[in-house]
Design an enzyme around this catalytic site. Structure first.
Site, PDB file in Angstrom:
ATOM      1  N   GLU B 199     -41.693 -52.980  16.659  1.00 11.46           N
ATOM      2  CA  GLU B 199     -42.670 -53.322  15.627  1.00 11.46           C
ATOM      3  C   GLU B 199     -42.338 -54.713  15.111  1.00 11.46           C
ATOM      4  O   GLU B 199     -41.172 -55.108  15.060  1.00 11.46           O
ATOM      5  CB  GLU B 199     -42.596 -52.309  14.488  1.00 11.46           C
ATOM      6  CG  GLU B 199     -43.920 -52.068  13.782  1.00 11.46           C
ATOM      7  CD  GLU B 199     -43.804 -50.943  12.764  1.00 11.46           C
ATOM      8  OE1 GLU B 199     -44.390 -49.868  12.997  1.00 11.46           O
ATOM      9  OE2 GLU B 199     -43.115 -51.146  11.758  1.00 11.46           O
ATOM     10  N   ARG B 291     -57.891 -42.029  -4.008  1.00  9.49           N
ATOM     11  CA  ARG B 291     -57.917 -41.540  -5.404  1.00  9.49           C
ATOM     12  C   ARG B 291     -57.839 -42.745  -6.334  1.00  9.49           C
ATOM     13  O   ARG B 291     -57.699 -43.870  -5.880  1.00  9.49           O
ATOM     14  CB  ARG B 291     -56.710 -40.649  -5.647  1.00  9.49           C
ATOM     15  CG  ARG B 291     -55.427 -41.366  -5.173  1.00  9.49           C
ATOM     16  CD  ARG B 291     -54.173 -40.780  -5.734  1.00  9.49           C
ATOM     17  NE  ARG B 291     -52.999 -41.266  -5.042  1.00  9.49           N
ATOM     18  CZ  ARG B 291     -52.327 -42.370  -5.345  1.00  9.49           C
ATOM     19  NH1 ARG B 291     -52.763 -43.142  -6.338  1.00  9.49           N
ATOM     20  NH2 ARG B 291     -51.253 -42.752  -4.678  1.00  9.49           N
TER      21      ARG B 291
END
Lengths: 169, 501, 501, 169
Positions: B199, B291
């Site tokens: 990565e 949310r």
């Protein structure tokens, strides 16, 4: 009133004297502070020290004073002299002599209740000190013999001043 | 608009939602555990229902209980707040099945964004940048090739890795082979699995997130960014908006991409697209929170849009009243999360009774509190007692205002992290905006010991004064005489004695 | 910037100024009367000095004392707040003479604007519209001519008139002669002086004022308007910004004229140009206040500019950092003045000890308070204990938010006018924006008697519960036995008695 | 406990019964309310009445209760039954008969301390009622003769119920 205080690992001798309404002379070791102190509500105090303004919160729990100032809390262990002498050791204050009789506050000697050479019981009243319009009988911390009396009736005494020396039995 | 809404939460966010409802003329239904009967959100709500014991697993997290109260109270919709049930697709579904409106995105969106792998895939498909990486790799050549494509420095990561184990930063080509060997062997020994992948290594990453709002008519807008790089153990502590990590071009670009990310899941309601930003203002999708965020207030202060009201209006089927071009950032906002924890003792939580509470006020100060004077902060829940925000024309003004507000904030009886915030906001790196997610671990080593002499004198004097008053009261209380452990005995009014003289 | 500033005031405005100073890194010096030793402004200041007895004539208004403290404390500048010495040219001069910076305009400007006649003349010269009127008039023909030029309806006013005496509204030409006679005769009998003049009658006047800022380099800008039409006995009670009384064109025009008015006196600092606005959006110069206004916060909320900081920066010789084109109104702000007075008893002041104080919070709510829980509101000063402001995207949102905040505001121990504000903000005329300076006298006839049955039951139940708890405590306190005036005597634990059975 | 309350110009009879921790049955005249009542801090109470939430402040000063609710203050004059009978008239409550002995609270008759025909002094204890785990001797408000006894030991009585009739001397 005279106190022994411990903040961090340092120990201080503090003497509080009421000069007038809300006005106090507070000696910390040898440093004198003239303070205008007001209780605002609950534990909150407003202190003016040489015109500097401080708002602090003081919560007390068996001689452990938690002083909150600007969001930080500081723990101060505080005992009046006598208590310091009595429970000083465990209280981590120590240092103070056990047997001598000292004045807890600035005041005037009203009456001596013993003479040199007398035998005294533990907790026997030995001298009467007048302070803040009240009279206060100071008791012997230990049983023993009156070795020396350092003051006389009518004499003004300072807080923490040595009054009577005892020789422990 | 709804007639009545149930808030399936507690603390400050429950209060926040209740406030939004009140301003919309909507009645509110609170739920409370045994520990929260006297909580602020219960006092502020129009109705309140008990839902069981203090542990949230037996109260705030029990779907059946929440739905039962909703039915019993006649609530038409449920606002989940954040945490608890807010990101459970199953709960959103259960609400829908029960014929109650879930104030939040549709279950599918929660589901998709909840699973990080799926989310990453969807984002890649939508052309949203993610941290460049590979699948599981084979031999050295393959690894070297991959590393070259991604570009050094890179991270070698064990597929089975975790907790910092089986990870190695590889700076240059020369180190590949040795690093590969050690990672594989470490992975083998630690996890019995030597598979690894690569990565890209993000240097000094900053956490920047974009607020989005989507309505049920397919309109999706963004309300610009928040920087949340100041974290402790992945817990955000201080947030600000705008962010210094990006310039205006990147800001607009990031906003646009966040909208596209939301569009990719036909997002409805308020959501947040989180990015990692590197030193060169490259940004990578991290995750999407489906949310309302704890830190939403700073976006409200900068854009002037009430996000919680928007959530409710959207859920009620109203179309967005703000267009993208109407959204403008004005000024700067900072949020400090006030936790009941001791910054001097490794942030140890400090529940207990709030003896004195004085909240700051004046211009540019916003306090979203979940507590009140006399309230016993329970041991069962998050230690956050309040969110303090400061707004100013400039970042510097916001910082100075926050410091002023923190100075006015008095919370006695419990220990809070207010002194920590004062430390952070005055830290040269923070003031310069030179922050990243490593800031607190790197810089914080406990509160500075102010060796201020006067301060010590004041503290001692205050304690002595309190002791003195205590002794005086004691003396006076026991009429005429007192015997305290101080060895003081038999007080008598002088007057009396003088009378005898 | 100054190192130390003295605030020659008390209460909320002293606190307001202290906050601004803190944010600027300026040390603050408070002054206090005997009644204010424990006041909030004393607690918040860095330094505090006593200036004498409670009556302001012997403390806050004594120039010598203030200057003495300034010298003693080493303050370089004095902020007068509003009221007290703030508009006394002589005080501003005395400061200058003492080598202390007066944070406000130069004495000349205060002088000129302080005298209404001079001010009117200066404004007319500067082309600022004033209420059209005549000089003293002679015979009937002259009066008729003048009335015609001004246009009916007009006011006939006795030159020596005052207190509503010697004034008559004249609707039409036909009434001139009779009215003239009666006015003259009334003036003659009342003031022994029958001279009279004519002024245009402003129907349903609205009070709209414009905030201006001028620096010492001749830059003067305006920050748009505030509407202050809700007044009780010329006392502003509720203010809002922007104003519904004027459209955008008039708004810009009014702002420009306010700047010209300020330029006419080379104004320096923060000032307010007050206008009367009629139903046709004609506006007339009323007066200029050469100080910070009580209601300045709503302008800060709408423009994002900290006016008190600006005052201090200007006084410190800094140039304005905001240009006129940068000043934009965003959203809507309303201010409710919270007074310690009883709206149920003709606003009778209600000083006393604040037993419980819970201030509202959350988005868009600003509280500028001068008190704290435990504080004894003194009888000596203005009954205003706080200024509550609500900000919203729209006027409606601001109103709803204010109502929400008022509901959260808990002040126990004293009576406040909070219920009055709730009445006003829900009044159809206020909601519709149909207000003028006559609104309160016309509409307010005491608080509505809510004949809510449940409310009564709750109140009774609460009282009974408190009484019950009191009785219980009493019973428990006196161990095992109690004898209260309630005729209850000799409580004994059943256990004890059962033991005997 | 039973109280007589005056709010505005209306008079009410209120009875408070503790059902369990923080749970109360409060009768206002004939209307029953089940209330979950918590003291928050100082004078503040949180009341849940049929799941409706009310936060009120109650300040008391010699039987004058000031209840603040949503920014408005309401004055409630409150006396327990006996007091109402004693000082009722002046207190502006009145109505209650002077001499009869009534129960101040729901409870059980433990013991009768007098018989019909007995002469009783003012303030003489005449009956013992048990309630809330405590026993409570009720005294005669006036001196006189016991005219009639309406209850017997072991009997459960309601608040305000007539127990003993006295004939004033």
């Amino acid at each position: 009133m005279a106190y022994k205080a411990k903040l961090g690992d340092q120990t201080y001798t503090i003497d509080v004297q009421e000069l007038g309404e809300h006005k106090y002379k507070i000696m910390i070791d040898d440093e004198e502070h003239l303070i205008d102190g007001r209780q605002l509500t609950g534990h909150m105090y407003s202190l003016l020290v040489e015109n500097q303004s401080f708002t602090v919160d003081v919560a007390e729990k068996d001689d452990e004073y938690t002083v909150a100032y600007e969001g930080k809390s500081f723990r101060v262990h505080l005992l009046d002299e006598r208590k310091a002498r009595r429970g000083g050791a465990e209280a981590g204050l120590g240092g103070a002599e056990e047997k001598d009789v000292r004045s807890m506050m600035p005041g005037k000697v009203v009456e001596l209740l013993v003479n040199e050479g007398d035998q005294v019981e533990k907790d026997q009243s030995v001298i009467v000190i007048e302070a803040m319009k009240m009279e206060n009988e100071i008791r012997a911390a230990v049983a023993g013999t009156v070795k020396a009396i350092h003051v006389e009736a009518g004499q003004v005494v300072e807080s923490g001043q040595l009054l009577i020396e005892l020789e422990e039995a | 608009m709804f007639k009545r809404v149930l808030i399936a939460n507690r603390g400050e966010i429950a209060v926040r939602v209740i406030r939004a409802c009140r301003e919309l003329g909507v009645e509110t239904v609170a739920v409370y555990s045994d520990a929260d009967r006297s909580a602020l959100h219960v006092q502020y709500a129009d109705y309140a229902y008990p839902i069981g014991p203090a542990p949230s697993a037996e109260s705030y997290l029990v779907v059946e209980k929440i739905l039962a109260v909703a039915k019993q109270s006649g609530a038409e919709a449920i606002h989940p707040g954040y945490g608890f049930l807010s990101e459970r697709a199953s709960f959103a579904q259960a609400c829908t099945d029960a014929g109650i409106v879930f104030i939040g995105p549709q279950p599918e969106a929660i589901e998709q964004m909840g699973d990080k792998v799926t989310a990453r895939a969807i984002m890649q498909k939508a052309g949203v940048p993610v941290v460049p990486g590979t699948d599981v790799l084979g031999d050295e050549d393959e690894v070297i090739a991959a590393a070259n494509t991604i570009g050094f420095p890179v991270m070698f990561k064990a597929s089975a890795g975790g907790g910092g184990k089986g990870m190695r930063l590889v700076e240059k080509k020369e180190d590949v082979i040795s690093s590969l060997r050690s990672v594989r062997s470490e992975a083998k020994s630690s996890f019995g699995d030597d598979r690894m992948y690569i990565e890209k290594f993000i240097e000094k990453p900053r956490h920047v997130e974009v607020q989005v709002l989507g309505d049920t008519y397919g309109n999706i807008i963004h309300l610009y960014e928040r920087e949340c790089s100041l974290q402790r153990r992945h817990q955000k502590v201080i947030e600000e908006s705008p962010s210094l990590a990006i310039n205006q071009d990147v800001r607009e670009q990031m906003g646009q991409i966040a909208v596209e990310a939301a569009q990719a899941v036909q997002y409805v309601g308020a959501g947040t697209v989180e990015f990692l930003v590197d030193a060169h203002q490259n940004f990578y999708f991290l995750e999407m929170n489906t949310r309302i965020q704890v830190e939403h207030p700073i976006t409200e202060l900068v854009t002037g849009v009430d996000l919680v009201k928007a959530q409710i209006e959207i859920a009620a089927g109203e179309a967005l009243t703000i267009k993208q071009e109407d959204v403008r950032q004005r000024g700067w906002a900072i949020e400090c999360r006030i936790y009941a924890e001791d910054p001097d003792r490794d942030f140890f939580p400090s529940p207990g009774k709030i003896q004195i509470l004085r909240t700051p006020g004046g211009y540019g100060v916003r306090d979203d509190s979940g507590v009140y004077e006399g309230w016993e902060v329970p041991i069962h829940y998050d230690p956050m007692i309040s969110k303090l925000c400061a707004y100013g024309r400039t970042r510097d003004e916001a910082i100075q205002r926050m410091l002023r507000a923190l100075q006015e904030y008095i919370v006695e009886g419990i220990v809070t992290n207010i002194p920590f915030h004062r430390w952070a906001l005055t830290h040269p790196r923070f003031v310069a905006g030179d922050i990243d997610t490593g800031f607190i671990p790197q810089e914080y080593t406990g509160l500075p010991e102010e060796e201020d002499h006067l301060r010590h004198e004041i503290i001692l004097a205050a304690a002595a004064l309190a002791a003195y008053h205590k002794d005086q009261e004691l003396a006076r209380s026991i009429t005429g005489s007192v015997s305290s452990s101080a060895g003081v005995s038999a007080w008598r009014a002088s007057g009396w004695r003088e009378g005898l003289r």
